[in-house]
Motif scaffolding. Structure first.
Motif, PDB file in Angstrom:
ATOM      1  N   ARG A  92       0.829  -1.208   0.000  1.00  0.00           N
ATOM      2  CA  ARG A  92       0.000   0.000   0.000  1.00  0.00           C
ATOM      3  C   ARG A  92       0.866   1.261   0.000  1.00  0.00           C
ATOM      4  O   ARG A  92       0.509   2.277  -0.607  1.00  0.00           O
ATOM      5  CB  ARG A  92      -0.928  -0.002   1.214  1.00  0.00           C
ATOM      6  CG  ARG A  92      -1.952   1.134   1.199  1.00  0.00           C
ATOM      7  CD  ARG A  92      -2.672   1.226   2.532  1.00  0.00           C
ATOM      8  NE  ARG A  92      -3.502   0.059   2.782  1.00  0.00           N
ATOM      9  CZ  ARG A  92      -4.766  -0.056   2.385  1.00  0.00           C
ATOM     10  NH1 ARG A  92      -5.331   0.914   1.709  1.00  0.00           N
ATOM     11  NH2 ARG A  92      -5.447  -1.142   2.657  1.00  0.00           N
ATOM     12  N   ASP A 199      -3.367  -7.973  -4.215  1.00  0.00           N
ATOM     13  CA  ASP A 199      -3.003  -6.793  -3.440  1.00  0.00           C
ATOM     14  C   ASP A 199      -2.180  -5.809  -4.254  1.00  0.00           C
ATOM     15  O   ASP A 199      -2.374  -4.591  -4.163  1.00  0.00           O
ATOM     16  CB  ASP A 199      -2.215  -7.201  -2.186  1.00  0.00           C
ATOM     17  CG  ASP A 199      -3.105  -7.824  -1.127  1.00  0.00           C
ATOM     18  OD1 ASP A 199      -4.322  -7.579  -1.180  1.00  0.00           O
ATOM     19  OD2 ASP A 199      -2.593  -8.555  -0.267  1.00  0.00           O
ATOM     20  N   LYS A 202      -4.571  -3.997  -6.635  1.00  0.00           N
ATOM     21  CA  LYS A 202      -5.550  -3.197  -5.889  1.00  0.00           C
ATOM     22  C   LYS A 202      -4.952  -1.896  -5.390  1.00  0.00           C
ATOM     23  O   LYS A 202      -5.518  -0.810  -5.588  1.00  0.00           O
ATOM     24  CB  LYS A 202      -6.077  -4.012  -4.700  1.00  0.00           C
ATOM     25  CG  LYS A 202      -7.011  -3.235  -3.781  1.00  0.00           C
ATOM     26  CD  LYS A 202      -7.425  -4.100  -2.600  1.00  0.00           C
ATOM     27  CE  LYS A 202      -8.285  -3.320  -1.616  1.00  0.00           C
ATOM     28  NZ  LYS A 202      -8.666  -4.164  -0.457  1.00  0.00           N
ATOM     29  N   PHE A 203      -3.769  -1.963  -4.764  1.00  0.00           N
ATOM     30  CA  PHE A 203      -3.201  -0.762  -4.174  1.00  0.00           C
ATOM     31  C   PHE A 203      -2.608   0.161  -5.230  1.00  0.00           C
ATOM     32  O   PHE A 203      -2.612   1.382  -5.068  1.00  0.00           O
ATOM     33  CB  PHE A 203      -2.160  -1.137  -3.114  1.00  0.00           C
ATOM     34  CG  PHE A 203      -2.767  -1.862  -1.939  1.00  0.00           C
ATOM     35  CD1 PHE A 203      -3.897  -1.373  -1.313  1.00  0.00           C
ATOM     36  CD2 PHE A 203      -2.216  -3.042  -1.479  1.00  0.00           C
ATOM     37  CE1 PHE A 203      -4.477  -2.036  -0.250  1.00  0.00           C
ATOM     38  CE2 PHE A 203      -2.779  -3.720  -0.406  1.00  0.00           C
ATOM     39  CZ  PHE A 203      -3.914  -3.220   0.211  1.00  0.00           C
ATOM     40  N   ARG A 207      -3.672   4.073  -5.715  1.00  0.00           N
ATOM     41  CA  ARG A 207      -2.717   5.191  -5.813  1.00  0.00           C
ATOM     42  C   ARG A 207      -2.928   5.973  -7.107  1.00  0.00           C
ATOM     43  O   ARG A 207      -2.861   7.204  -7.121  1.00  0.00           O
ATOM     44  CB  ARG A 207      -1.284   4.674  -5.726  1.00  0.00           C
ATOM     45  CG  ARG A 207      -0.893   4.126  -4.365  1.00  0.00           C
ATOM     46  CD  ARG A 207       0.611   3.972  -4.233  1.00  0.00           C
ATOM     47  NE  ARG A 207       1.159   3.065  -5.226  1.00  0.00           N
ATOM     48  CZ  ARG A 207       1.266   1.748  -5.048  1.00  0.00           C
ATOM     49  NH1 ARG A 207       0.840   1.187  -3.915  1.00  0.00           N
ATOM     50  NH2 ARG A 207       1.795   0.984  -5.978  1.00  0.00           N
TER      51      ARG A 207
END
Length: 238
Positions: A92, A199, A202-203, A207
């Motif tokens: 993230r 993940d 997704k992150f 952003r």
């Protein structure tokens, strides 16, 4: 010669890292704390950073945040903890990959070289034979100049994207209207069809939306749509 910077406070691990990368033909430099590591990022301009989370003083999370303000370069985070929450937090925050101690020399070298290959691909190569310019009235992309402008209520603004974010946006607009799975986005935007797909994608999308000013838009208004259970789609403005 490709330069690797390790920010690691454990002498034994630092020595092992030096041996691995110097034997593989890389220039290896190191720092044992976060502040000096940031200075070396600025002064030495490494091609890749190996970043330990558990640093004295300024921890690895803070260092990662500062690196992302300084430069767009691959960061491989190293941690003594393998909890999923730490991995998610690293992705993230903008880390490109994450390994936990103990790790094998071959695994670490393979992961580092995969990041170097991906970061070394020019945006034009990722774009293939696409047109040099894209403009749909909402977002404008100059692929040769690697420039992105987005129309906002305040007028047109230039947006600074990382290499990965730039490739991700290009892939989405090239396939506008089509739903792309996380696996497809990994293959085209990261050139990495294996592992960490959900993940990582997704992150990166979160952003990208934030930088383009679409994170606060309603689901209906944002042109980058999440299609539940499938992937993501870019809708050109009508």
């Amino acid at each position: 010669m490709t330069k690797i910077l390790a920010v690691e406070d454990e002498p034994d691990i630092l020595l092992a890292l030096r041996l691995v990368f110097e034997r593989a033909g890389y220039q290896f430099i190191s720092s044992t704390d976060g502040r000096s590591g940031l200075r070396m990022v600025h002064e030495e301009k490494p091609d890749l950073v190996l970043l330990d989370i558990g640093l004295p003083g300024m921890d690895g999370w803070t260092v990662l945040e500062r690196i992302r303000d300084l430069a767009d370069l691959p960061v491989l985070m190293i941690s003594a903890h393998g909890q999923e929450a730490d991995k998610v937090r690293g992705l993230r925050a903008g880390a490109d990959d994450y390994v936990t101690k103990p790790f094998t020399n071959n695994e670490l070298l393979a992961r580092a070289e995969a990041l170097l290959r991906r970061s070394g691909r020019p945006a034009e190569a990722a774009a293939g034979d696409w047109a040099d310019f894209y403009d749909d009235g909402l977002v404008r992309i100059n692929r040769k100049a690697r420039a992105v402008h987005v129309n906002t209520p305040e007028g047109e603004q230039e947006v600074q994207l990382t290499n990965t974010e730039f490739r991700l946006l290009n892939v989405l607009v090239k396939h506008a209207g089509a739903v792309l799975s996380a696996q497809q986005l990994l293959t085209h935007a990261w050139d990495d069809p294996t592992g960490l797909a959900p993940d990582r994608v997704k992150f990166a999308v979160l952003r990208l939306r934030r930088k383009l000013g679409w994170d606060n838009a309603s689901a209906a208004a944002s042109p980058i749509k999440a299609v539940r259970g499938v992937g993501y789609r870019y809708d050109r403005p009508s």
